[in-house]
Scaffold this active site. Structure first.
Site: not given
Length: 271
Positions: A59, A61, A206
């Protein structure tokens, strides 16, 4: 008295999906905002003429892209491959596309059958911001030393506790993950961080990139990444890098499923 109808035979189908996540609030279906999942389910429902629910390998972002997302769904209808590819694409917005389809075994699951995920993070390292592909890269104006970033990143390899690179709101039961490789390479003004693991905690890539940027610009030493792993404290690491430069580029599955393979990408990048 009505005769009891036999249960419908259900087929399980996997699709390879590419998308530009710039205009979406992430993969997961949400009320009142655009999502990749909602667009795919709408298009598949149109082609199948029955309600379709999809499951994905990872999934992503808001703002994150994919060149090789994998999904699966079950359906009672029979359609040609062209219907599940070109037909579905005709109902999708231009920034989402089906790349391939394959009927899979009943035990296949896009998320739980996956053995590894691979991401690439693209940094445009120039003093002035880009106009072309601006939503597909992260701009970083200060000079970066890609070699130092690569050396620092090698501390991440292996099965470790990634608490320092885990979002505070992460719902995963464990911070332990197993990173298979991390490569940082420069291509002219572009720096590519390539990372593969069995799975990732929330914002892990990230957050890693954010700390590698601190090393690359000289704010931190090469040894800092290893120190962060030892500290197990998210507040000690750097800020989360922007979403724009992140791509899900590959998902690994056991060979028995014989899923098609695609160019990793994005765009011009080699394997």
């Amino acid at each position: 008295m009505l005769e009891k109808q036999p249960p419908l035979s259900m087929a399980k189908i996997a699709l390879g999906i590419e998308y530009d996540g710039s205009h979406y609030y992430g993969w997961q279906r949400q009320q009142q905002v655009k999502s990749i999942q909602a667009c795919l389910e709408f298009a598949l429902t149109k082609v199948a003429n029955e309600s379709i629910h999809v499951y994905c390998a990872g999934r992503t972002d808001a703002g994150v892209h994919a060149t090789s997302q994998v999904i699966h769904f079950e359906t009672s209808v029979t359609r040609k491959d062209s219907a599940w590819t070109m037909g579905v694409n005709s109902y999708l917005p231009s920034d989402i596309a089906v790349q391939w389809c394959k009927i899979v075994e009943p035990d296949f699951h896009a998320r739980f059958s996956a053995t590894a995920r691979r991401y690439r993070y693209i940094i445009f390292n120039q003093r002035l911001r880009p106009a072309i592909l601006a939503a597909g890269v992260t701009h970083y104006h200060a000079p970066l030393d890609a070699e130092k970033m690569h050396l620092a990143a090698q501390a991440l390899i292996g099965e470790q506790d990634f608490t320092s690179f885990r979002a505070i709101q992460c719902q995963s039961k464990s911070p332990w993950r197993n990173i298979k490789h991390v490569h940082v390479n420069r291509y002219c003004d572009y720096i590519v961080v390539d990372i593969k693991a069995n799975a990732f905690v929330h914002h892990m890539v990230r957050n890693i990139v954010g700390s590698l940027l601190a090393v690359g610009c000289g704010d931190q030493d090469i040894s800092w990444i290893a120190e962060l792993l030892t500290l197990k404290d998210r507040t000690k690491a750097a800020a989360t890098a922007k979403a724009e430069g992140l791509y899900l580029v590959a998902v690994d599955y056991p060979a028995k499923y014989k899923l098609p393979t695609t160019i990793v990408g994005p765009l011009f990048l080699l394997e």
